[in-house]
Scaffold this motif. Structure first.
Motif, PDB file in Angstrom:
ATOM      1  N   SER A   1       0.848  -1.195   0.000  1.00  0.00           N
ATOM      2  CA  SER A   1       0.000   0.000   0.000  1.00  0.00           C
ATOM      3  C   SER A   1       0.880   1.242   0.000  1.00  0.00           C
ATOM      4  O   SER A   1       1.723   1.407   0.877  1.00  0.00           O
ATOM      5  CB  SER A   1      -0.919   0.021   1.227  1.00  0.00           C
ATOM      6  OG  SER A   1      -1.778  -1.105   1.231  1.00  0.00           O
ATOM      7  N   LEU A   2       0.676   2.094  -0.989  1.00  0.00           N
ATOM      8  CA  LEU A   2       1.438   3.338  -1.117  1.00  0.00           C
ATOM      9  C   LEU A   2       0.544   4.514  -0.753  1.00  0.00           C
ATOM     10  O   LEU A   2      -0.614   4.575  -1.188  1.00  0.00           O
ATOM     11  CB  LEU A   2       1.951   3.496  -2.555  1.00  0.00           C
ATOM     12  CG  LEU A   2       2.882   4.676  -2.799  1.00  0.00           C
ATOM     13  CD1 LEU A   2       4.302   4.319  -2.360  1.00  0.00           C
ATOM     14  CD2 LEU A   2       2.879   5.075  -4.273  1.00  0.00           C
ATOM     15  N   ARG A   3       1.074   5.442   0.041  1.00  0.00           N
ATOM     16  CA  ARG A   3       0.304   6.616   0.448  1.00  0.00           C
ATOM     17  C   ARG A   3       1.096   7.883   0.164  1.00  0.00           C
ATOM     18  O   ARG A   3       2.276   7.965   0.483  1.00  0.00           O
ATOM     19  CB  ARG A   3      -0.035   6.536   1.941  1.00  0.00           C
ATOM     20  CG  ARG A   3      -0.918   5.349   2.307  1.00  0.00           C
ATOM     21  CD  ARG A   3      -1.089   5.220   3.814  1.00  0.00           C
ATOM     22  NE  ARG A   3      -2.011   4.137   4.156  1.00  0.00           N
ATOM     23  CZ  ARG A   3      -1.659   2.870   4.274  1.00  0.00           C
ATOM     24  NH1 ARG A   3      -0.380   2.522   4.102  1.00  0.00           N
ATOM     25  NH2 ARG A   3      -2.556   1.946   4.571  1.00  0.00           N
ATOM     26  N   ILE A   4       0.426   8.855  -0.443  1.00  0.00           N
ATOM     27  CA  ILE A   4       1.025  10.157  -0.706  1.00  0.00           C
ATOM     28  C   ILE A   4       0.335  11.183   0.177  1.00  0.00           C
ATOM     29  O   ILE A   4      -0.885  11.336   0.134  1.00  0.00           O
ATOM     30  CB  ILE A   4       0.885  10.557  -2.187  1.00  0.00           C
ATOM     31  CG1 ILE A   4       1.610   9.541  -3.081  1.00  0.00           C
ATOM     32  CG2 ILE A   4       1.433  11.956  -2.422  1.00  0.00           C
ATOM     33  CD1 ILE A   4       1.501   9.851  -4.566  1.00  0.00           C
ATOM     34  N   ARG A   5       1.102  11.853   1.018  1.00  0.00           N
ATOM     35  CA  ARG A   5       0.588  12.867   1.934  1.00  0.00           C
ATOM     36  C   ARG A   5      -0.543  12.323   2.803  1.00  0.00           C
ATOM     37  O   ARG A   5      -1.506  13.031   3.106  1.00  0.00           O
ATOM     38  CB  ARG A   5       0.136  14.109   1.172  1.00  0.00           C
ATOM     39  CG  ARG A   5       1.274  14.921   0.588  1.00  0.00           C
ATOM     40  CD  ARG A   5       0.784  16.149  -0.160  1.00  0.00           C
ATOM     41  NE  ARG A   5       1.894  17.025  -0.537  1.00  0.00           N
ATOM     42  CZ  ARG A   5       1.769  18.117  -1.280  1.00  0.00           C
ATOM     43  NH1 ARG A   5       0.568  18.464  -1.723  1.00  0.00           N
ATOM     44  NH2 ARG A   5       2.824  18.857  -1.576  1.00  0.00           N
ATOM     45  N   GLY A   6      -0.454  11.074   3.196  1.00  0.00           N
ATOM     46  CA  GLY A   6      -1.422  10.491   4.103  1.00  0.00           C
ATOM     47  C   GLY A   6      -2.706  10.034   3.460  1.00  0.00           C
ATOM     48  O   GLY A   6      -3.586   9.514   4.154  1.00  0.00           O
ATOM     49  N   ALA A   7      -2.857  10.198   2.142  1.00  0.00           N
ATOM     50  CA  ALA A   7      -4.062   9.725   1.466  1.00  0.00           C
ATOM     51  C   ALA A   7      -4.081   8.203   1.467  1.00  0.00           C
ATOM     52  O   ALA A   7      -3.036   7.555   1.433  1.00  0.00           O
ATOM     53  CB  ALA A   7      -4.120  10.261   0.041  1.00  0.00           C
TER      54      ALA A   7
ATOM     55  N   GLN B   1      -4.351   5.497  10.186  1.00  0.00           N
ATOM     56  CA  GLN B   1      -3.551   4.287  10.312  1.00  0.00           C
ATOM     57  C   GLN B   1      -2.422   4.240   9.288  1.00  0.00           C
ATOM     58  O   GLN B   1      -2.574   4.596   8.138  1.00  0.00           O
ATOM     59  CB  GLN B   1      -4.437   3.060  10.157  1.00  0.00           C
ATOM     60  CG  GLN B   1      -5.027   2.860   8.764  1.00  0.00           C
ATOM     61  CD  GLN B   1      -5.974   1.690   8.709  1.00  0.00           C
ATOM     62  OE1 GLN B   1      -7.015   1.694   9.362  1.00  0.00           O
ATOM     63  NE2 GLN B   1      -5.633   0.681   7.933  1.00  0.00           N
ATOM     64  N   ARG B   2      -1.258   3.801   9.764  1.00  0.00           N
ATOM     65  CA  ARG B   2      -0.059   3.563   8.959  1.00  0.00           C
ATOM     66  C   ARG B   2       0.405   4.798   8.189  1.00  0.00           C
ATOM     67  O   ARG B   2       1.006   4.684   7.122  1.00  0.00           O
ATOM     68  CB  ARG B   2      -0.282   2.379   8.012  1.00  0.00           C
ATOM     69  CG  ARG B   2      -0.596   1.082   8.773  1.00  0.00           C
ATOM     70  CD  ARG B   2      -0.765  -0.105   7.864  1.00  0.00           C
ATOM     71  NE  ARG B   2      -1.200  -1.276   8.638  1.00  0.00           N
ATOM     72  CZ  ARG B   2      -1.491  -2.461   8.111  1.00  0.00           C
ATOM     73  NH1 ARG B   2      -1.394  -2.642   6.805  1.00  0.00           N
ATOM     74  NH2 ARG B   2      -1.879  -3.461   8.870  1.00  0.00           N
ATOM     75  N   VAL B   3       0.120   5.963   8.731  1.00  0.00           N
ATOM     76  CA  VAL B   3       0.615   7.226   8.170  1.00  0.00           C
ATOM     77  C   VAL B   3       1.569   7.842   9.180  1.00  0.00           C
ATOM     78  O   VAL B   3       1.133   8.385  10.201  1.00  0.00           O
ATOM     79  CB  VAL B   3      -0.534   8.208   7.859  1.00  0.00           C
ATOM     80  CG1 VAL B   3       0.031   9.516   7.320  1.00  0.00           C
ATOM     81  CG2 VAL B   3      -1.509   7.593   6.860  1.00  0.00           C
ATOM     82  N   PRO B   4       2.870   7.769   8.970  1.00  0.00           N
ATOM     83  CA  PRO B   4       3.816   8.375   9.919  1.00  0.00           C
ATOM     84  C   PRO B   4       3.667   9.891   9.941  1.00  0.00           C
ATOM     85  O   PRO B   4       3.490  10.517   8.885  1.00  0.00           O
ATOM     86  CB  PRO B   4       5.185   7.968   9.352  1.00  0.00           C
ATOM     87  CG  PRO B   4       4.910   6.863   8.380  1.00  0.00           C
ATOM     88  CD  PRO B   4       3.541   7.106   7.848  1.00  0.00           C
ATOM     89  N   ARG B   5       3.739  10.464  11.121  1.00  0.00           N
ATOM     90  CA  ARG B   5       3.698  11.923  11.204  1.00  0.00           C
ATOM     91  C   ARG B   5       5.039  12.515  10.781  1.00  0.00           C
ATOM     92  O   ARG B   5       5.085  13.620  10.222  1.00  0.00           O
ATOM     93  CB  ARG B   5       3.336  12.359  12.621  1.00  0.00           C
ATOM     94  CG  ARG B   5       3.185  13.861  12.771  1.00  0.00           C
ATOM     95  CD  ARG B   5       2.284  14.234  13.922  1.00  0.00           C
ATOM     96  NE  ARG B   5       0.894  13.866  13.665  1.00  0.00           N
ATOM     97  CZ  ARG B   5      -0.130  14.256  14.437  1.00  0.00           C
ATOM     98  NH1 ARG B   5       0.088  15.020  15.491  1.00  0.00           N
ATOM     99  NH2 ARG B   5      -1.357  13.881  14.161  1.00  0.00           N
ATOM    100  N   HIS B   6       6.121  11.776  11.011  1.00  0.00           N
ATOM    101  CA  HIS B   6       7.450  12.265  10.641  1.00  0.00           C
ATOM    102  C   HIS B   6       8.117  11.261   9.704  1.00  0.00           C
ATOM    103  O   HIS B   6       8.137  10.054   9.984  1.00  0.00           O
ATOM    104  CB  HIS B   6       8.332  12.453  11.882  1.00  0.00           C
ATOM    105  CG  HIS B   6       7.752  13.388  12.899  1.00  0.00           C
ATOM    106  ND1 HIS B   6       7.878  14.753  12.809  1.00  0.00           N
ATOM    107  CD2 HIS B   6       7.038  13.146  14.030  1.00  0.00           C
ATOM    108  CE1 HIS B   6       7.278  15.324  13.838  1.00  0.00           C
ATOM    109  NE2 HIS B   6       6.751  14.368  14.594  1.00  0.00           N
ATOM    110  N   MET B   7       8.688  11.764   8.618  1.00  0.00           N
ATOM    111  CA  MET B   7       9.464  10.952   7.692  1.00  0.00           C
ATOM    112  C   MET B   7      10.667  11.760   7.223  1.00  0.00           C
ATOM    113  O   MET B   7      10.587  12.985   7.088  1.00  0.00           O
ATOM    114  CB  MET B   7       8.632  10.525   6.482  1.00  0.00           C
ATOM    115  CG  MET B   7       7.475   9.599   6.796  1.00  0.00           C
ATOM    116  SD  MET B   7       6.597   9.073   5.301  1.00  0.00           S
ATOM    117  CE  MET B   7       5.858  10.633   4.784  1.00  0.00           C
ATOM    118  N   ALA B   8      11.770  11.066   6.976  1.00  0.00           N
ATOM    119  CA  ALA B   8      12.967  11.762   6.534  1.00  0.00           C
ATOM    120  C   ALA B   8      13.840  10.836   5.703  1.00  0.00           C
ATOM    121  O   ALA B   8      13.804   9.614   5.865  1.00  0.00           O
ATOM    122  CB  ALA B   8      13.761  12.299   7.729  1.00  0.00           C
ATOM    123  N   ASN B   9      14.597  11.425   4.809  1.00  0.00           N
ATOM    124  CA  ASN B   9      15.606  10.723   4.010  1.00  0.00           C
ATOM    125  C   ASN B   9      16.879  11.549   4.015  1.00  0.00           C
ATOM    126  O   ASN B   9      16.829  12.785   4.062  1.00  0.00           O
ATOM    127  CB  ASN B   9      15.136  10.550   2.565  1.00  0.00           C
ATOM    128  CG  ASN B   9      14.066   9.494   2.407  1.00  0.00           C
ATOM    129  OD1 ASN B   9      14.358   8.306   2.416  1.00  0.00           O
ATOM    130  ND2 ASN B   9      12.820   9.924   2.280  1.00  0.00           N
TER     131      ASN B   9
END
Length: 657
Positions: free
Chosen positions: A105-111, A563-571
Motif C-alpha cells: 500500500s502506497l500513500r502520498i501525503r497520508g491519502a 492508520q499507517r501514516v507516519p507523522r514524521h518521515m525523513a531521508n
C-alpha cells in the motif's frame, strides 16, 4: 542463504541537511525524453514535466508540487521495485505484508492507498476487482523505467477518479540511436536474481523499444512468527512504437505485461498458500496537428486487464480459494491548443468502462459462479495556462464526470507559479479538488452498498524553491487537504435488531459489516528538501511532517492520526561522485511511529534504515554496482505481525550500448 561479495570503495563526507532524493526539479544531466503523449514527438528538454500534466510544461511553470527522477537518479538508487524509489521522495510512505510480491500500500501525503493514480507510458493502471479499485503496487518492479514523476495533491481535473492523493507517472526508456540495447543483472541475499534487457532504435520514420525482465527470490517469511520463506517470481515485458505517418501525424502503440506468483502466510503463521497476478495493458493512439500546428489532437483507446487467483494446496478437493478478474477500458480524446507562447489550453473527453467478477470458491466440487458487475463513466475536462507577464504562470481548470451509478460530479482547480529569475527562484500556489468513485467491490461484493457516494477532496498548497545552480537547492511546501464521504468498513452490531444494511442486499443472509460513507479526514503538512554539491562531494535530503487525522464528528477516533501514516518521515544521503566513474554513498531513511489500524491502541514503532550504495564504471558503457540495504539489520514492521527485509546484499552489472 548465499553470501555475495560486493566490491565497494567509499569516501563519505558531508552530512545531508534533511534527507535524500531531493528532486523537485529534473535531475542534473537528465537525458530522458518525453513519452509522446501529445504529438508523438519523443524528443523533449530536460526540465519538463510531461505525463503528469498530460502535455509538456516547463517545470518552473507548474503550480503544484512535482518530483521528477531522471535516469541518473534512478540508476544511483538501484531500486528493485518502483516503490523503493518513491519512498526516497517527500511525503510518500508504504506498508507491505512481508517481502517483495506481498500486498503493498502506497500513500502520498497520508491519502489512503487507493487514492493514487498509477500511469505507465500514458496507460492508466488499475484493478476494478480490487477492494478500493486502485492499483496494487506489489507486482510492479522497476523494469525498463527511466523517468518517474510524482505529482502531489488532488489532481482529478486531468486524471479523474482516484487522484485525490496524487499521480505517479512513469515512462520507460526511449531510444536515441538507430539501434541500441541495454541490460542489467544482479543477485543477492535470499537468492534474489534480477535480470532486465531491452533493445530499440530510432529513425526518421519510426521509434521503437522492446524490453523484458525476470525477478526471483526465495524471500522471507511473510508473517513475523513464521519460519518458512515465502518466495516471489515475476516475469514482465513492455514495448513502445511511434510511427511518424506524415508531417504532424503519428501513431503510438504501447504495451505492458506482468505475471507474478507469490507465497503468503495466514494470520496465524506459515501456510502453503500462494497467489498469482497476471496483468496486461495496451494502448493505441493517433496524434495529429491542425491549424498550422496550433491544435494538437490525440485520439486513443486503452485497456487494462488484471487476473488474480489464490490457492491453498492443502485443500482436498479444490485448491483455488479466490478468483478475481478486473477490466478497465478507456476511450480518450485530448486537444492542446496553443494560442501563443503565453496562452495554452488543454481539453478533452473520456469514457471509462469498468468490469469485475469475483468469487471465493469453497473446498467442494460444487461449481462456483463468477457474477459480472460493471460501471461506466463519461468525462469532460479543460485547463487553461496563461503567462500574462514574464515569469508568471496562471492556470485553472474544470472537470465534469457522469458515472452510471451515482450521477454527476464537478471539480475545479486554480494555481500560480512565479519565477523572477528564469527558474532560480520559484514560488508556487494551487487549489485543487478531487474525487474517488466507489469501487465495484465496495458496491457489489458481499459487503457492498450499491448507493455509495463518491469521496470528495479539496486541497491547497504553497511552496517555494531556491536554486544556486548545482551547488545548493532548497525547497519548502505547506499543504492541506480535506476529504469528506470517506468510504470505510462499518461493523454491524452483535446484539439487538440488525439494521437493513447488515443483510446482504436482496437476501435474508446477515453479514458482519458493510461499506459506507462514514468518515471525514483532514491532512496538512510541511515538506522540506535540500541538495548540495561541493566538488566531488554531494548531499541531499528531505523531511516530511504529515498530520493526517480522522475528523469524523462523534467518532471515538476523532483527532487520531490515520492508520499507517507516519507523522514524521525523513531521508538523507551523502557521498562522493568521482569523474573517473566511481560513485559511493550512505543513505538513511526514517519512518515515525504509526497506528497499525483505524481503531485500537496497537502501534508500529519508528525506525531508521541505513543503506550503502556504490557503482563504478569498469569500461565504457559497462558499470559494476552493489549495495547493502538495512545495513544494521534493523528489525521493524510496516504492518503489524508481518516481517520486513533485514540486511540484504546485492551485486550486479549494467550496460547500455
Amino acid at each position: 542463504m548465499k553470501q555475495y561479495l560486493i566490491i565497494t570503495t567509499a569516501a563519505i563526507a558531508l552530512l545531508a541537511s534533511a534527507s535524500p532524493a531531493f528532486a523537485d526539479t529534473a535531475a542534473p544531466n537528465d537525458t530522458t525524453t518525453a513519452p509522446g503523449d501529445t504529438d508523438g514527438d519523443t524528443r523533449q528538454d530536460d526540465n519538463i514535466v510531461v505525463g503528469a500534466l498530460r502535455t509538456p510544461v516547463a517545470i518552473e511553470r507548474v503550480s503544484a508540487t512535482v518530483t521528477v527522477l531522471g535516469e541518473p537518479a534512478i540508476v544511483a538508487l538501484q531500486p528493485i521495485a518502483l516503490t523503493d524509489a518513491l519512498l526516497r521522495t517527500p511525503g510518500v510512505s508504504m506498508s507491505r505484508n512481508g517481502g517483495y510480491g506481498t500486498t503493498t500500500s502506497l500513500r502520498i501525503r497520508g491519502a489512503d492507498a487507493g487514492e493514487t493514480v498509477m500511469v505507465i507510458d500514458g496507460m492508466r493502471l488499475s484493478d476494478p476487482s480490487a477492494t478500493a479499485g486502485g492499483y496494487g503496487f506489489s507486482n510492479l518492479l522497476l523494469d525498463d523505467v527511466d523517468r518517474i514523476e510524482i505529482l502531489r495533491g488532488p489532481q482529478s481535473i486531468l486524471w479523474g477518479s482516484d487522484a485525490t492523493g496524487g499521480v505517479v507517472n512513469v515512462r520507460t526508456r526511449r531510444p536515441t540511436e538507430r539501434l541500441e540495447g541495454s541490460f542489467a543483472v544482479e543477485a543477492g541475499t535470499h537468492d534474489n536474481v534480477s535480470a532486465r534487457a531491452g533493445v530499440g532504435g530510432t529513425s526518421d520514420l519510426i521509434d521503437w523499444r522492446l524490453s523484458a525482465s525476470r525477478f526471483t527470490t526465495d524471500g522471507i517469511s511473510a508473517r513475523a512468527n513464521g519460519t518458512e520463506a515465502d518466495g516471489f517470481q515475476r516475469s514482465a515485458a513492455s514495448g513502445t512504437v511511434t510511427v511518424r505517418v506524415a508531417p504532424g501525424v503519428s501513431l503510438d502503440l504501447r504495451g505492458y505485461w506482468a505475471d507474478g506468483k507469490n507465497d503468503f502466510d495466514g494470520t496465524s503463521g506459515d501456510t502453503l498458500a500462494y497467489g498469482t497476478t497476471k496483468e496486461w495493458s495496451g494502448y493505441a493512439g493517433l496524434n495529429f496537428a491542425l491549424l498550422d500546428g496550433k491544435l494538437v489532437n490525440r485520439v486513443a483507446v486503452l485497456q487494462n486487464v488484471t487476473d488474480r487467483e489464490n490457492f491453498d494446496p492443502t485443500r482436498s478437493i479444490r485448491a483455488i480459494t479466490f478468483d478475481a478478474h478486473g477490466r478497465l477500458r478507456r476511450y480518450e480524446y485530448q486537444g492542446t491548443y496553443t494560442f501563443s507562447d503565453a496562452i495554452q489550453a488543454v481539453f478533452g473527453a473520456e469514457r471509462e468502462e469498468q468490469r469485475m467478477t469475483t468469487a471465493s470458491p469453497t473446498n467442494s466440487a460444487t461449481p462456483y459462479t463468477l457474477t459480472p458487475y460493471s460501471v461506466d463513466m463519461d468525462s469532460l475536462y479543460a485547463e487553461l495556462r496563461v503567462s500574462p507577464v514574464k515569469g508568471l504562470t496562471l492556470d485553472g481548470g474544470a472537470r465534469y464526470d457522469h458515472q452510471s451509478r451515482f450521477g454527476g460530479q464537478t471539480v475545479w482547480s486554480a494555481g500560480a507559479a512565479y519565477t523572477p529569475n528564469g527558474g532560480a527562484t520559484v514560488l508556487r500556489a494551487s487549489y485543487d479538488e478531487g474525487f474517488k468513485a466507489p469501487s465495484l467491490y465496495q458496491m457489489y461484493s458481499a459487503y457492498g452498498t450499491a448507493d455509495l457516494a463518491p469521496q470528495k477532496a479539496k486541497g491547497w498548497e504553497v511552496g517555494a524553491e531556491q536554486n544556486f545552480g548545482e551547488a545548493l537547492r532548497l525547497s519548502a511546501t505547506w499543504f492541506q487537504r480535506d476529504t469528506d464521504n470517506l468510504i470505510d468498513f462499518a461493523y454491524c452490531p452483535t446484539s439487538g435488531t440488525l439494521p437493513a444494511a447488515c443483510y446482504i442486499p436482496g437476501t435474508t443472509t446477515t453479514r458482519f459489516g458493510y461499506y459506507a460513507n462514514v468518515k471525514t479526514a483532514k491532512a496538512s503538512g510541511l515538506e522540506l528538501a535540500a541538495s548540495a554539491k561541493l566538488g566531488v562531494l554531494f548531499a541531499e535530503g528531505n523531511y516530511s511532517w504529515t498530520r493526517a487525522e480522522d475528523r469524523t464528528e462523534g467518532s471515538s477516533t476523532y483527532g487520531r492520526q490515520l492508520q499507517r501514516v507516519p507523522r514524521h518521515m525523513a531521508n538523507a544521503e551523502a557521498g562522493i561522485d568521482l569523474p573517473q566513474g566511481l560513485r559511493a554513498s550512505v543513505a538513511a531513511r526514517y519512518s515515525g511511529e504509526t497506528f497499525n489500524a483505524a481503531t485500537g491502541t496497537a502501534k508500529l514503532d519508528d525506525y531508521w534504515l541505513i543503506d550503502f550504495r556504490a557503482q563504478v564504471r569498469i569500461k565504457e558503457n559497462l558499470m559494476l554496482q552493489g549495495r547493502v540495504e538495512n545495513l544494521t539489520d534493523k528489525d521493524y514492521q510496516t504492518a503489524a505481525g508481518y516481517s520486513a527485509l533485514g540486511r540484504t546484499v546485492y551485486v550486479g552489472v549494467r550496460s547500455r550500448f
